[in-house]
Scaffold this motif. Structure first.
Motif, PDB file in Angstrom:
ATOM      1  N   ASP A 110       0.831  -1.192   0.000  1.00 54.71           N
ATOM      2  CA  ASP A 110       0.000   0.000   0.000  1.00 54.71           C
ATOM      3  C   ASP A 110       0.874   1.254   0.000  1.00 54.71           C
ATOM      4  O   ASP A 110       1.907   1.300   0.672  1.00 54.71           O
ATOM      5  N   ALA A 119      -0.647  -5.914   4.238  1.00 58.23           N
ATOM      6  CA  ALA A 119      -1.605  -6.433   5.224  1.00 58.23           C
ATOM      7  C   ALA A 119      -0.939  -7.416   6.172  1.00 58.23           C
ATOM      8  O   ALA A 119      -1.249  -7.458   7.367  1.00 58.23           O
ATOM      9  N   ASP A 167      -6.149 -13.335   1.562  1.00 58.88           N
ATOM     10  CA  ASP A 167      -7.097 -13.557   0.457  1.00 58.88           C
ATOM     11  C   ASP A 167      -7.037 -14.987  -0.060  1.00 58.88           C
ATOM     12  O   ASP A 167      -7.078 -15.240  -1.265  1.00 58.88           O
ATOM     13  N   SER A 170      -7.727  -8.487   2.308  1.00 59.53           N
ATOM     14  CA  SER A 170      -7.120  -7.215   1.892  1.00 59.53           C
ATOM     15  C   SER A 170      -7.827  -6.011   2.476  1.00 59.53           C
ATOM     16  O   SER A 170      -7.230  -4.961   2.665  1.00 59.53           O
TER      17      SER A 170
END
Length: 397
Positions: free
Chosen positions: A68, A87, A225, A250
């Motif tokens: 991110d 994450a 995920d 996520s």
């Protein structure tokens, strides 16, 4: 061969001129067909540093699906490949919030920025001066300012801190290795160097940790995920269980399961649904614990499939339409009876190649379906199912 960044490259890329050159090349196609035009444009923008600029643009594009807010970061190819997804790094950092933390293999800082955001005090070190310079840039981009020092992870330079490490999993020739003794630094070397100190070591999830890291007090398997991403070995006061599975999404949601929970589940006939637990649960050896939490039972005590009449939320579950002993001829007839066309085949505990079996079955109907092949006792069984994705948990860890 990946581009080998130098300290001069990093200094250029951090400069105003270098940042302008990267921005000028940010929209280049970077395809094999456009290579000549891309190099020409990069030479015009960056002069002799064109290769470093092109590699930076390419690596930032690859980082978008993993990290991110890393659009302005600097990477090497190997460092990006080994970096934890944001994450996952954030989840691990949350367990260390409020502590003094030293990341002794900080590389370009993907884990370090998450640690620095929550730690009381934070430091990062690495032997590679190029990666250390990139870490300084990336931390500044992220708005954190951990102390940075060039140091060997096996020669402690801090005291009274939690130690975090992420050994490189490639041998001296650059080939991926699964031997912990070939990690850089080796797993046992880290355990010896920081004996008596709380330690968290990130590892690949496929290792047999009972054999390779008997010193670990807790082994945590982490998925994101639906894909198992990594393991973390925790020692001393950091460990709160022997085995843990952390299942992340996520969007920032997820759940965790440990061996401290009950694991008393029966073995019985198939219910209305078959559930294939998340890979982190399976690799952590917590299938029975997961079944007990959700009121499921096992088809066979040695097989990781669970079954029940109400599947948990947040999983892809399989509604059982038909089942019986596995014989190829009878399975073909079942597929015809249910007008099955598109066919997914899941196998556990039975020696069957799903792709080869699908070619032999030649389903030609109009209905999609899933066949679960597994063993119950000594008998191979086939379960014809319809896959459904249940609503995700909204509960944060």
């Amino acid at each position: 061969m990946p581009y080998a960044f130098t300290a001069v490259d990093v200094a250029f890329l951090r400069s105003a001129v270098g940042q302008a050159a990267v921005a000028a090349c940010a929209e280049l196609p970077l395809t094999p067909a456009s290579r000549i035009a891309d190099v020409t444009a990069a030479r015009s923008a960056a002069g002799e540093r064109f290769a470093a600029v092109l590699e930076t643009v390419l690596l930032r594009r690859k980082a978008e699906s993993k990290l991110d807010s890393a659009g302005g970061w600097l990477f090497t190819g190997d460092a990006l490949q080994q970096a934890s997804a944001t994450a996952v790094a954030r989840h691990r950092a949350a367990r260390l919030a409020g502590r003094d933390v030293h990341d002794v293999t900080c590389s370009v800082g993907a884990d370090l920025v998450e640690l620095a955001a929550v730690a009381a005090r934070c430091a990062g070190s690495d032997l590679d001066p190029v990666r250390l310079a990139m870490a300084a840039h990336n931390c500044a981009e992220a708005g954190v300012a951990p102390a940075l020092v060039r140091a060997d992870a096996l020669a402690p330079v801090s005291r009274d801190t939690v130690v975090v490490a992420d050994p490189a999993r490639r041998d001296s020739a650059g080939r991926r290795t699964w031997r912990p003794a070939d990690f850089a630094p080796p797993l046992d070397g880290l355990a010896e160097a920081y004996a008596g100190r709380p330690l968290a070591v990130k590892c690949a999830p496929g290792l047999d940790f009972r054999e390779t890291a008997p010193w670990a007090d807790e082994v945590e398997l982490v998925s994101l995920d639906g894909q198992v991403r990594e393991a973390c070995l925790w020692t001393g006061e950091l460990a709160t269980a022997r085995r843990r599975a952390s299942v992340l999404r996520s969007g920032g949601t997820g759940w965790t399961l440990t061996d401290a929970e009950p694991d008393d589940v029966p073995v019985a006939d198939v219910g209305q649904w078959i559930v294939d637990p998340d890979g982190a649960v399976v690799r952590a050896g917590l299938v029975r614990h997961y079944g007990a939490r959700h009121g499921l039972w096992q088809l066979d005590e040695r097989i990781a499939y669970l079954t029940g009449d109400t599947p948990p939320p947040g999983v892809r579950a399989f509604r059982v339409l038909d089942h019986g002993p596995y014989r190829e001829k009878s399975l073909r007839a079942t597929l015809r009876a249910h007008d099955v066309g598109s066919l997914e085949i899941l196998v556990r505990g039975v020696d069957v190649d799903p792709d080869a079996l699908r070619r032999r079955l030649k389903p030609r109907g109009a209905t999609p379906a899933t066949v679960v092949l597994t063993r119950v006792g000594r008998s191979p069984m086939a379960y014809l199912c319809r896959a459904e994705l249940k609503d995700y948990f909204s509960t944060s860890i």
